[in-house]
Design a protein around this motif. Structure first.
Motif, PDB file in Angstrom:
ATOM      1  N   LYS A 254      -0.646   8.037  -4.859  1.00 25.44           N
ATOM      2  CA  LYS A 254      -1.311   6.876  -4.244  1.00 25.44           C
ATOM      3  C   LYS A 254      -1.745   7.157  -2.812  1.00 25.44           C
ATOM      4  N   LYS A 266      -9.526   0.171  -5.471  1.00 24.90           N
ATOM      5  CA  LYS A 266      -8.200   0.796  -5.585  1.00 24.90           C
ATOM      6  C   LYS A 266      -7.493   0.502  -6.902  1.00 24.90           C
ATOM      7  N   ASP A 267      -7.842  -0.590  -7.600  1.00 24.12           N
ATOM      8  CA  ASP A 267      -7.171  -0.928  -8.852  1.00 24.12           C
ATOM      9  C   ASP A 267      -7.886  -0.380 -10.090  1.00 24.12           C
ATOM     10  N   ASN A 367      -1.856   3.313 -16.770  1.00 26.86           N
ATOM     11  CA  ASN A 367      -2.963   2.649 -16.083  1.00 26.86           C
ATOM     12  C   ASN A 367      -4.321   2.963 -16.713  1.00 26.86           C
TER      13      ASN A 367
END
Length: 515
Positions: A254, A266-267, A367
């Motif tokens: 990160k 960022k997501d 993710n």
């Protein structure tokens, strides 16, 4: 372990790269990639199978590469790394410059066994420099050897478009006249030759510089695909065994993303690759593919994991790389600027193979990231099966081992990596509802059934036992060229002439093809 219970004593040769037990610097140098993972994992499994294993590599005490100056580095009582002093001890030497040192490296291995008071049962060599050493030691120790090439110079010459007109310039950088000679010796003088795929036999060893000797010795080939350790690389669905290590690895990741990816993005998940800054690994092709796709840019960021330098896009940090790496990084910087990709692309230094990468793969799976291997040609592709084992769907070049790993596209998406538009289209497929989950599930099942180090080791052991029984076989062996035993300009020019003949003779093999 007592001598009575011990199965075999194995001499494993790997002169090049950065070889150590703790945090080997995988992908931080062109000589330190999947091959180093391969030999370390294989050696551990040999030891688990009851063998005594000595890994031989080169000793150096280089301030830029600390941690490779212990002459003996034990893993346990039956497994160790022995570092041989040859050449200048105060610096790391890249593989293209190791050829004149192989004679001294081989003498160091011979001395090691004389001093230790025992002999190996079998030699296993990895890459052509080790194969050349094994050819020398076969005579000195009177032991047979099994060779694993990993990658071959013939294919690399083709990728570089070697021709009569550019021969001198390209050969000066890559020493192909020495590499091809060593590769031919490695194949011809070994009892067996291990390959990862059928494609490696057909396409790599089918190259004209090897074809004449391979066609008469195809019985030497044994197909043994590499694997993963399922204790380290497992599905992102499973609970983490060490949550602290997971948090630490993800924190480092990160930090890299925060430096380069804009806040509003960022997501978003990432398309990500992990390889060296090497033209054949095609990082610029991947970036061009991403740049060409509005759909990818709207839905995903791009992460390229390579090298060992923070933020390589800054001019100051860029200068820490070798010239060929710097050229690639400059090209990447130019593409990012020209296509206005700032805030969407992150270049990160490599992560530790054992303590960080397994966690990063699983974070990526949780993710909904996509793993991509965009190489122009990939001999096998260990990172592909690592990613698949972790639950990541994969897009990979159709050239080389990935075609067999993915079984023609059944377990992942194969692509024409040389074409950025086709590569982009392949990545876009995984944005279609249901495709990500489908290939994630299939990939995990594929690796579990076919690609583990335990299975690879069992296959190696069968080969070793047969070869030990056969013993040393010298009939038809190529003699070691004088250059490798007593270096002179005259005997080096002979190898250059031989390579020219093999490459450019109209008879596709030249007058020396049968040697």
């Amino acid at each position: 372990m007592s001598e009575q219970k011990q199965k075999l004593t194995i001499c494993l040769l790997n002169p090049q790269g950065h070889v150590r037990w703790k945090e080997p610097q995988i992908a931080e140098h062109p000589d330190t990639g999947g091959q180093i993972v391969y030999i370390l994992e294989l050696a551990k499994e040999f030891e688990k199978a009851g063998c005594r294993v000595d890994i031989f590599t080169r000793y150096f005490k280089d301030p830029d590469w600390p941690g490779y100056d212990r002459e003996i580095e034990d893993y346990n009582e039956n497994l160790r790394i022995a570092r041989i002093k040859c050449g200048k001890e105060d610096r790391f030497i890249r593989k293209e410059k190791l050829w004149p040192l192989i004679k001294d490296f081989s003498a160091g291995v011979k001395k090691f066994y004389r001093d230790q008071g025992y002999q190996p049962d079998i030699i296993t060599s990895h890459y052509a420099d080790a194969g050349l050493a094994a050819g020398i030691l076969k005579k000195d120790l009177k032991k047979p050897y099994v060779h694993t090439g990993h990658s071959l110079g013939g294919k690399k010459m083709d990728n570089l478009n070697l021709s009569r007109s550019n021969f001198e310039m390209i050969n000066k950088n890559f020493s192909f006249h020495l590499r091809i000679s060593a590769e031919r010796i490695s194949f011809k003088n070994a009892n067996r030759v291990i390959v990862s795929t059928q494609e490696e036999i057909d396409q790599q060893y089918g190259h004209r510089v090897y074809k004449s000797i391979v066609s008469r010795n195809k019985e030497k080939f044994c197909i043994i695909p590499p694997g993963i350790d399922p204790e380290n690389f497992f599905s992102y669905h499973r609970q983490e065994k060490d949550t602290e290590k997971y948090k630490k690895a993800v924190g480092l990741l990160k930090k890299q993303l925060k430096r380069s990816i804009s806040k509003e993005r960022k997501d978003l998940p990432c398309v990500f690759s992990a390889a060296r800054f090497d033209a054949k690994k095609n990082p610029t092709g991947l970036l061009r593919a991403y740049a060409s796709s509005r759909q990818l840019q709207e839905n995903m960021n791009l992460l390229i994991v390579a090298g060992n330098v923070e933020n390589p896009l800054t001019p100051k940090n860029r200068n820490k790389f070798k010239e060929h790496e710097k050229y690639i990084i400059e090209d990447i910087a130019s593409i990012i600027e020209g296509w206005k990709l700032k805030g969407k692309v992150c270049l990160s230094p490599g992560f530790d193979y054992m303590d960080e990468m397994p966690y990063i793969y699983r974070y990526a799976g949780r993710n909904k990231w996509i793993f991509v291997n965009p190489a122009l040609h990939e001999p096998f592709g260990l990172t592909i099966i690592e990613a698949m084992a972790s639950g990541l769907p994969v897009v990979a070049t159709k050239h080389g081992g990935p075609a067999e790993i993915l079984n023609g596209g059944e377990f992942g998406i194969l692509t024409e990596s040389i074409d950025p538009l086709l590569l982009a289209s392949s990545l876009e497929e995984l944005l279609i509802a249901g495709k990500w989950r489908n290939f994630s599930k299939k990939g995990m099942e594929r690796v579990k059934k076919k690609f583990t180090w335990k299975a690879a080791t069992a296959s190696y052991m069968k080969v070793f036992k047969k070869v030990k029984k056969e013993g040393v076989q010298n009939k038809g062996d190529f003699p070691i060229p004088d250059y490798f035993l007593k270096r002179t300009k005259k005997n080096e020019s002979h190898l250059m002439k031989e390579l020219r003949s093999l490459m450019f003779s109209q008879k596709r093999g030249g007058k020396n093809a049968g040697r």
